[in-house]
Design a protein around this motif. Sequence first.
Motif, PDB file in Angstrom:
ATOM      1  N   ILE A   7      -2.013  -4.000 -22.033  1.00  0.00           N
ATOM      2  CA  ILE A   7      -3.280  -3.324 -21.784  1.00  0.00           C
ATOM      3  C   ILE A   7      -4.440  -4.281 -21.533  1.00  0.00           C
ATOM      4  CG2 ILE A   7      -2.548  -1.274 -23.039  1.00  0.00           C
ATOM      5  CD1 ILE A   7      -4.364  -2.131 -25.354  1.00  0.00           C
ATOM      6  N   ALA A   8      -4.369  -5.529 -22.008  1.00  0.00           N
ATOM      7  CA  ALA A   8      -5.451  -6.472 -21.701  1.00  0.00           C
ATOM      8  C   ALA A   8      -5.547  -6.686 -20.196  1.00  0.00           C
ATOM      9  CB  ALA A   8      -5.228  -7.797 -22.425  1.00  0.00           C
ATOM     10  N   GLY A   9      -4.406  -6.769 -19.523  1.00  0.00           N
ATOM     11  CA  GLY A   9      -4.420  -6.905 -18.064  1.00  0.00           C
ATOM     12  C   GLY A   9      -4.904  -5.651 -17.369  1.00  0.00           C
ATOM     13  N   ILE A  10      -4.588  -4.494 -17.938  1.00  0.00           N
ATOM     14  CA  ILE A  10      -5.090  -3.230 -17.385  1.00  0.00           C
ATOM     15  C   ILE A  10      -6.608  -3.199 -17.462  1.00  0.00           C
ATOM     16  CG2 ILE A  10      -5.182  -0.744 -17.856  1.00  0.00           C
ATOM     17  CD1 ILE A  10      -2.161  -1.028 -18.680  1.00  0.00           C
ATOM     18  N   GLY A  11      -7.162  -3.580 -18.609  1.00  0.00           N
ATOM     19  CA  GLY A  11      -8.615  -3.643 -18.726  1.00  0.00           C
ATOM     20  C   GLY A  11      -9.221  -4.629 -17.757  1.00  0.00           C
ATOM     21  N   HIS A  12      -8.555  -5.761 -17.573  1.00  0.00           N
ATOM     22  CA  HIS A  12      -9.100  -6.778 -16.672  1.00  0.00           C
ATOM     23  C   HIS A  12      -9.126  -6.288 -15.227  1.00  0.00           C
ATOM     24  CE1 HIS A  12     -10.450 -10.912 -16.181  1.00  0.00           C
ATOM     25  NE2 HIS A  12      -9.772 -10.941 -15.052  1.00  0.00           N
ATOM     26  N   TYR A  13      -8.141  -5.508 -14.842  1.00  0.00           N
ATOM     27  CA  TYR A  13      -8.130  -4.960 -13.485  1.00  0.00           C
ATOM     28  C   TYR A  13      -9.352  -4.071 -13.243  1.00  0.00           C
ATOM     29  CZ  TYR A  13      -6.390  -2.409  -9.359  1.00  0.00           C
ATOM     30  OH  TYR A  13      -6.244  -1.846  -8.106  1.00  0.00           O
ATOM     31  N   TYR A  14      -9.716  -3.292 -14.240  1.00  0.00           N
ATOM     32  CA  TYR A  14     -10.907  -2.454 -14.071  1.00  0.00           C
ATOM     33  C   TYR A  14     -12.162  -3.316 -13.921  1.00  0.00           C
ATOM     34  CZ  TYR A  14      -8.488   1.947 -14.871  1.00  0.00           C
ATOM     35  OH  TYR A  14      -7.665   3.053 -14.730  1.00  0.00           O
ATOM     36  N   LEU A  15     -12.253  -4.406 -14.652  1.00  0.00           N
ATOM     37  CA  LEU A  15     -13.392  -5.311 -14.469  1.00  0.00           C
ATOM     38  C   LEU A  15     -13.392  -5.925 -13.068  1.00  0.00           C
ATOM     39  CD1 LEU A  15     -13.581  -7.274 -17.849  1.00  0.00           C
ATOM     40  CD2 LEU A  15     -14.946  -5.293 -17.127  1.00  0.00           C
ATOM     41  N   ALA A  31       0.820  -1.213   0.000  1.00  0.00           N
ATOM     42  CA  ALA A  31       0.000   0.000   0.000  1.00  0.00           C
ATOM     43  C   ALA A  31       0.855   1.265   0.000  1.00  0.00           C
ATOM     44  CB  ALA A  31      -0.936  -0.014   1.201  1.00  0.00           C
ATOM     45  N   LYS A  32       1.979   1.226   0.704  1.00  0.00           N
ATOM     46  CA  LYS A  32       2.834   2.417   0.817  1.00  0.00           C
ATOM     47  C   LYS A  32       3.396   2.861  -0.533  1.00  0.00           C
ATOM     48  CE  LYS A  32       4.506   1.333   5.491  1.00  0.00           C
ATOM     49  NZ  LYS A  32       5.707   0.869   6.260  1.00  0.00           N
ATOM     50  N   THR A  33       3.594   1.899  -1.422  1.00  0.00           N
ATOM     51  CA  THR A  33       4.305   2.203  -2.669  1.00  0.00           C
ATOM     52  C   THR A  33       3.434   2.060  -3.914  1.00  0.00           C
ATOM     53  OG1 THR A  33       5.056  -0.100  -2.834  1.00  0.00           O
ATOM     54  CG2 THR A  33       6.484   1.436  -1.662  1.00  0.00           C
ATOM     55  N   LEU A  34       2.162   1.739  -3.742  1.00  0.00           N
ATOM     56  CA  LEU A  34       1.349   1.384  -4.900  1.00  0.00           C
ATOM     57  C   LEU A  34       1.327   2.485  -5.949  1.00  0.00           C
ATOM     58  CD1 LEU A  34      -0.573  -0.796  -6.093  1.00  0.00           C
ATOM     59  CD2 LEU A  34      -2.450   0.563  -5.179  1.00  0.00           C
ATOM     60  N   LEU A  35       1.021   3.680  -5.555  1.00  0.00           N
ATOM     61  CA  LEU A  35       0.837   4.762  -6.519  1.00  0.00           C
ATOM     62  C   LEU A  35       2.156   5.285  -7.078  1.00  0.00           C
ATOM     63  CD1 LEU A  35      -2.050   6.746  -4.809  1.00  0.00           C
ATOM     64  CD2 LEU A  35      -2.193   4.975  -6.563  1.00  0.00           C
ATOM     65  N   ALA A  36       3.272   4.796  -6.559  1.00  0.00           N
ATOM     66  CA  ALA A  36       4.580   5.226  -7.054  1.00  0.00           C
ATOM     67  C   ALA A  36       5.117   4.306  -8.146  1.00  0.00           C
ATOM     68  CB  ALA A  36       5.577   5.286  -5.899  1.00  0.00           C
ATOM     69  N   GLN A  37       4.404   3.225  -8.465  1.00  0.00           N
ATOM     70  CA  GLN A  37       4.862   2.321  -9.520  1.00  0.00           C
ATOM     71  C   GLN A  37       4.906   3.063 -10.859  1.00  0.00           C
ATOM     72  OE1 GLN A  37       5.777  -1.029  -8.967  1.00  0.00           O
ATOM     73  NE2 GLN A  37       5.616  -0.391  -6.841  1.00  0.00           N
ATOM     74  N   ASN A  38       5.865   2.688 -11.724  1.00  0.00           N
ATOM     75  CA  ASN A  38       6.026   3.435 -12.969  1.00  0.00           C
ATOM     76  C   ASN A  38       5.247   2.846 -14.140  1.00  0.00           C
ATOM     77  OD1 ASN A  38       7.481   1.143 -13.593  1.00  0.00           O
ATOM     78  ND2 ASN A  38       9.332   2.231 -14.229  1.00  0.00           N
ATOM     79  N   ASN A  39       4.524   1.745 -13.907  1.00  0.00           N
ATOM     80  CA  ASN A  39       3.707   1.175 -14.982  1.00  0.00           C
ATOM     81  C   ASN A  39       2.461   0.547 -14.377  1.00  0.00           C
ATOM     82  OD1 ASN A  39       3.847  -2.061 -15.211  1.00  0.00           O
ATOM     83  ND2 ASN A  39       5.777  -1.315 -14.353  1.00  0.00           N
ATOM     84  N   TYR A  40       1.495   0.223 -15.240  1.00  0.00           N
ATOM     85  CA  TYR A  40       0.194  -0.244 -14.774  1.00  0.00           C
ATOM     86  C   TYR A  40      -0.016  -1.749 -14.995  1.00  0.00           C
ATOM     87  CZ  TYR A  40      -1.325   4.624 -14.253  1.00  0.00           C
ATOM     88  OH  TYR A  40      -1.458   5.932 -13.851  1.00  0.00           O
ATOM     89  N   SER A  41       1.027  -2.487 -15.288  1.00  0.00           N
ATOM     90  CA  SER A  41       0.850  -3.889 -15.673  1.00  0.00           C
ATOM     91  C   SER A  41       0.465  -4.769 -14.491  1.00  0.00           C
ATOM     92  CB  SER A  41       2.125  -4.427 -16.323  1.00  0.00           C
ATOM     93  OG  SER A  41       3.132  -4.655 -15.349  1.00  0.00           O
ATOM     94  N   LEU A  42       0.022  -5.992 -14.812  1.00  0.00           N
ATOM     95  CA  LEU A  42      -0.322  -6.966 -13.783  1.00  0.00           C
ATOM     96  C   LEU A  42       0.904  -7.662 -13.220  1.00  0.00           C
ATOM     97  CD1 LEU A  42      -3.536  -8.765 -15.159  1.00  0.00           C
ATOM     98  CD2 LEU A  42      -3.378  -6.852 -13.562  1.00  0.00           C
ATOM     99  N   CYS A  43       1.886  -7.969 -14.052  1.00  0.00           N
ATOM    100  CA  CYS A  43       3.007  -8.778 -13.577  1.00  0.00           C
ATOM    101  C   CYS A  43       3.859  -8.027 -12.568  1.00  0.00           C
ATOM    102  CB  CYS A  43       3.871  -9.233 -14.754  1.00  0.00           C
ATOM    103  SG  CYS A  43       5.241 -10.308 -14.253  1.00  0.00           S
ATOM    104  N   HIS A  44       4.280  -6.828 -12.898  1.00  0.00           N
ATOM    105  CA  HIS A  44       5.151  -6.074 -11.996  1.00  0.00           C
ATOM    106  C   HIS A  44       4.848  -4.585 -12.070  1.00  0.00           C
ATOM    107  CE1 HIS A  44       7.391  -7.184 -15.757  1.00  0.00           C
ATOM    108  NE2 HIS A  44       7.425  -5.859 -15.865  1.00  0.00           N
ATOM    109  N   GLY A  45       3.565  -4.281 -12.039  1.00  0.00           N
ATOM    110  CA  GLY A  45       3.141  -2.893 -12.066  1.00  0.00           C
ATOM    111  C   GLY A  45       2.070  -2.604 -11.040  1.00  0.00           C
ATOM    112  N   MET A  46       1.512  -1.420 -11.150  1.00  0.00           N
ATOM    113  CA  MET A  46       0.561  -0.907 -10.171  1.00  0.00           C
ATOM    114  C   MET A  46      -0.679  -1.788 -10.031  1.00  0.00           C
ATOM    115  SD  MET A  46      -1.082   2.932 -10.132  1.00  0.00           S
ATOM    116  CE  MET A  46       0.468   3.599 -10.714  1.00  0.00           C
ATOM    117  N   PHE A  47      -1.221  -2.266 -11.155  1.00  0.00           N
ATOM    118  CA  PHE A  47      -2.482  -2.988 -11.074  1.00  0.00           C
ATOM    119  C   PHE A  47      -2.294  -4.419 -10.575  1.00  0.00           C
ATOM    120  CE2 PHE A  47      -5.090  -0.215 -14.250  1.00  0.00           C
ATOM    121  CZ  PHE A  47      -5.005   0.845 -13.365  1.00  0.00           C
ATOM    122  N   GLY A  48      -1.133  -5.006 -10.826  1.00  0.00           N
ATOM    123  CA  GLY A  48      -0.857  -6.303 -10.224  1.00  0.00           C
ATOM    124  C   GLY A  48      -0.757  -6.196  -8.714  1.00  0.00           C
TER     125      GLY A  48
END
Length: 418
Positions: A387-395, A314-331
Motif C-alpha cells: 500500500i505504500a506504493g499505492i499511496g505514492h502513485y496517487y501523489l 493501455a489496453k490491459t491496464l484496468l484488467a490487472q488484478n492488483n494495484y501494486s507498483l512492481c507488477h500491478g495496475m499502478f506500476g
Amino acid sequence: METQVETDYVQAAFSVGAKLCREAIWHQECCNWIGCEEMYSTQFQLDHTYKALGPGFYEGTSGIAFFLTHLYYVTHVPVFKITALGALSHAQKALEKEETKPGSASWYVGLSGIAYSVLTAGEILEQESLIGAALAQLQRLQNIPDTDLNIDVIDGVAGTIPILLYTYQKYPQPWLLAAARRFGDYLGQIKHREPVGCSWGNLDDCTHNLTGLGHGTAGVALALLELYRVTGAQSYLELAELGMAYENSWFDASEENWPDFRKFSGLPDPEEPAYGLAWCHGAPGIGLTRLRAYQITGREAYKREAQIAINTTAKTLLAQNNYSLCHGMFGNGELLLLAAEILQDEAARQIAQAAAQQGIEQIIKKGISWPCGLQSLEETPGLMLGIAGIGHYYLRLAYPHRIPSALFMSGLAEQNDG
C-alpha cells in the motif's frame, strides 16, 4: 490552488499514509510493520508467513519512509514526518548491522536504495545530518568487490548507477561518478554477445537471457543510457543500444510485446515464453526504457518502440488484478503517466487517472483492503508490492513534476531543479 482531481488523489494518499501510521510498531525511536511473505512449501502449497519488515526499498522500511516523506512534503501533517523518520531509523540501524543482503549494492534490496531514501528525507526535511549519512552510506559502495556484484535493477548495479548519478548531479563529489563508471564498466565486461546485440545473464532457469526492466536487459540499458547522458562517453550509449537491439530481436508483433524467458511450470509448454505486462517484465517496463532512450538520443525509433509498449499497456491496464507498483495496475500506470509528460499524450494520462479513480471507487469508498502484489492479493505495507506504493502513485498523479517516481530514477535531477 489544487483542482478537485488533485485533492481527491492527495486524500487517497492520505488515507494510505494514515493507515501506515496507525499500524506502525514502535520501539524507542524506530518503527516497523508486519508484512506478509509468501513461499511454496511444496510445488502446489502456497504458505504465508507474517513477520517484521527488513530495511530495503522494495518491501521494507526505507521504501515506506520514501512514501511518507513525500506525503509530509505535500500535506505538512507531522505524523507522516515522525513515522518516516522512525522507519528510516530502523533501516539505518539494520544497515549498520549489515542486515542487508550480503554484498548488495542495489536500489531495491540493498544499500543504495536505503541511502536514496535517507537522502530524500534529508532534503525534504532540511536535515543536513541525514544528507551526510546518505553520502556516507553510498561511500560504502566503493568497498564492494566485483565478485559480490549482481546485475539487474532490482538486485544489482543497474539500479545503483542511476542513484549514484542522481546524487552526483546534486553533490558533485568525484567518487560518486567514479563508482557509477566502475559499475558501468563492469556491465560492459560481463555482457553476453548475441546473434543480434548483447544481453546480460541474471536469473537461473531461463531459456534465454531476460528482456525487461526489473531483471532484464532493458534495466541494464537504462543505466548505461544515464551514464552516457552524464559522461558523454559513446561506449555507454553503444552498449545500451546493443542491449535494446537484443530485446527487439525477440519482439513478437502478434503479441505487441517482448517475451519473458523465465520458465513457468504452469504453462502447457514451460519452454515457450510468456509475455509479461508489468514494470518488472514485459512491455510496461521496456516502454519506460524506450521513453528515456528517446529523451536522451532524440531517435524516432525509440519513440515508436515506446508507443507500442504504451498501447499494449493501455489496453490491459484496468484488467490487472492488483494495484501494486512492481507488477500491478499502478506500476503499469507509471508508463502512461510518463507518456503524458514526455510525449504530451493526454489519452495516456486519462487511462492512468482512470486506474486511480477505480481504486478510489472500488477500494477506498468501500473501506476494503487493497489487492496487493502477492499471489494471494493480500494487503501488505511495503512500497513495491503493497500500500505504500499505492499511496505514492496517487501523489505522482497529483504532482507529477514534484513527486519522483519509485520506478524510474532517470531525469530526476533535471526535473527537481527545474
